[in-house]
Design an enzyme around this catalytic site. Structure first.
Site, PDB file in Angstrom:
ATOM      1  N   HIS A   1      -9.784   7.899  -7.391  1.00  0.00           N
ATOM      2  CA  HIS A   1     -10.982   7.929  -6.551  1.00  0.00           C
ATOM      3  C   HIS A   1     -11.856   6.760  -7.008  1.00  0.00           C
ATOM      4  CE1 HIS A   1     -10.811  12.287  -5.225  1.00  0.00           C
ATOM      5  NE2 HIS A   1      -9.993  12.326  -6.251  1.00  0.00           N
TER       6      HIS A   1
ATOM      7  N   HIS B   1      -3.579   9.644  -7.201  1.00  0.00           N
ATOM      8  CA  HIS B   1      -4.584   8.764  -6.605  1.00  0.00           C
ATOM      9  C   HIS B   1      -5.747   8.535  -7.551  1.00  0.00           C
ATOM     10  CE1 HIS B   1      -5.343  12.951  -5.522  1.00  0.00           C
ATOM     11  NE2 HIS B   1      -6.640  12.676  -5.590  1.00  0.00           N
TER      12      HIS B   1
HETATM   13  P1  AMP Z   1      -8.193  15.493  -5.606  1.00  0.00           P
HETATM   14  O1  AMP Z   1      -8.966  16.756  -5.406  1.00  0.00           O
HETATM   15  O2  AMP Z   1      -8.594  14.690  -6.808  1.00  0.00           O
HETATM   16  O3  AMP Z   1      -6.697  15.754  -5.540  1.00  0.00           O
HETATM   17  O4  AMP Z   1      -8.575  14.556  -4.395  1.00  0.00           O
HETATM   18  C1  AMP Z   1      -8.007  14.674  -3.115  1.00  0.00           C
HETATM   19  C2  AMP Z   1      -8.950  13.999  -2.168  1.00  0.00           C
HETATM   20  O5  AMP Z   1      -8.258  13.737  -0.968  1.00  0.00           O
HETATM   21  C3  AMP Z   1     -10.178  14.831  -1.804  1.00  0.00           C
HETATM   22  O6  AMP Z   1     -11.362  14.157  -2.221  1.00  0.00           O
HETATM   23  C4  AMP Z   1     -10.081  14.957  -0.292  1.00  0.00           C
HETATM   24  O7  AMP Z   1     -11.338  14.859   0.358  1.00  0.00           O
HETATM   25  C5  AMP Z   1      -9.168  13.820   0.086  1.00  0.00           C
HETATM   26  N1  AMP Z   1      -8.416  14.020   1.310  1.00  0.00           N
HETATM   27  C6  AMP Z   1      -7.709  15.117   1.660  1.00  0.00           C
HETATM   28  N2  AMP Z   1      -7.136  14.932   2.878  1.00  0.00           N
HETATM   29  C7  AMP Z   1      -7.469  13.681   3.275  1.00  0.00           C
HETATM   30  C8  AMP Z   1      -7.206  12.906   4.439  1.00  0.00           C
HETATM   31  N3  AMP Z   1      -6.459  13.368   5.443  1.00  0.00           N
HETATM   32  N4  AMP Z   1      -7.736  11.663   4.508  1.00  0.00           N
HETATM   33  C9  AMP Z   1      -8.502  11.187   3.514  1.00  0.00           C
HETATM   34  N5  AMP Z   1      -8.791  11.860   2.401  1.00  0.00           N
HETATM   35  C10 AMP Z   1      -8.295  13.099   2.270  1.00  0.00           C
END
Ligand code: AMP
Ligand code: ZN
Length: 137
Positions: free
Chosen positions: A100, A98
């Protein structure tokens, strides 16, 4: 395989969906750095940047541009960060690739200022050589 982002794509888990097309979906991050922090992901499950096929990478980058523009205009931001964490060491916590997109404001208190290193004599070229020889043409 347990993947919260695949659950969102399949409609098994709720999300504030911002955008969707054939290959890509985008939704609000549940724990935003700033409000409106958005994630852009491929609909197919790939663990990280390197495992996403180029065609889908193109699609996700194209969508990220659309979303960044929409965030900039609608939230009147002063800037934005586009970040992708790859691997645990880099802070990745959801292993479905993903981007951000983080809205930024002149007044926000979020800083990403690591302690910067200096190259010792000649070592900059050594690093460059290592990487250059590994670049696939
Ligand atoms: P990363 O740490 O770069 O892998 O980012 C994962 C992101 O996914 C984090 O910023 C979380 O807050 C976000 N995240 C985790 N679960 C969910 C969810 N159910 N809906 C939306 N965002 C999520
Ligand atoms: Zn997934």
């Amino acid at each position: 395989m347990d993947c919260i982002f695949c659950d969102i794509i399949e409609g098994k888990s709720e999300a504030e969906i911002i955008y969707e097309d054939e290959r890509v979906i985008s939704f609000l991050d549940i724990r935003p750095v700033n409000y409106g922090h958005t994630l852009v992901i491929t609909k197919n499950h790939y663990e990280n940047f390197l495992s996403v096929p180029v065609k889908e990478l193109n699609a996700v980058i194209k969508a990220a541009r659309k979303i960044a523009e929409a965030i900039s205009i609608s939230l009147k931001t002063d800037g934005f960060n586009i970040v992708a964490n790859n691997g645990t060491a880099a802070g990745q916590s959801v292993f479905h690739f993903h981007f951000h997109i983080i809205p930024r404001y002149n007044t926000d208190k979020f800083h990403f200022r690591p302690e910067l290193k200096n190259y010792s004599n000649g070592s900059m070229k050594e690093f460059a050589d290592k990487i250059r020889t590994a670049v696939k043409k």
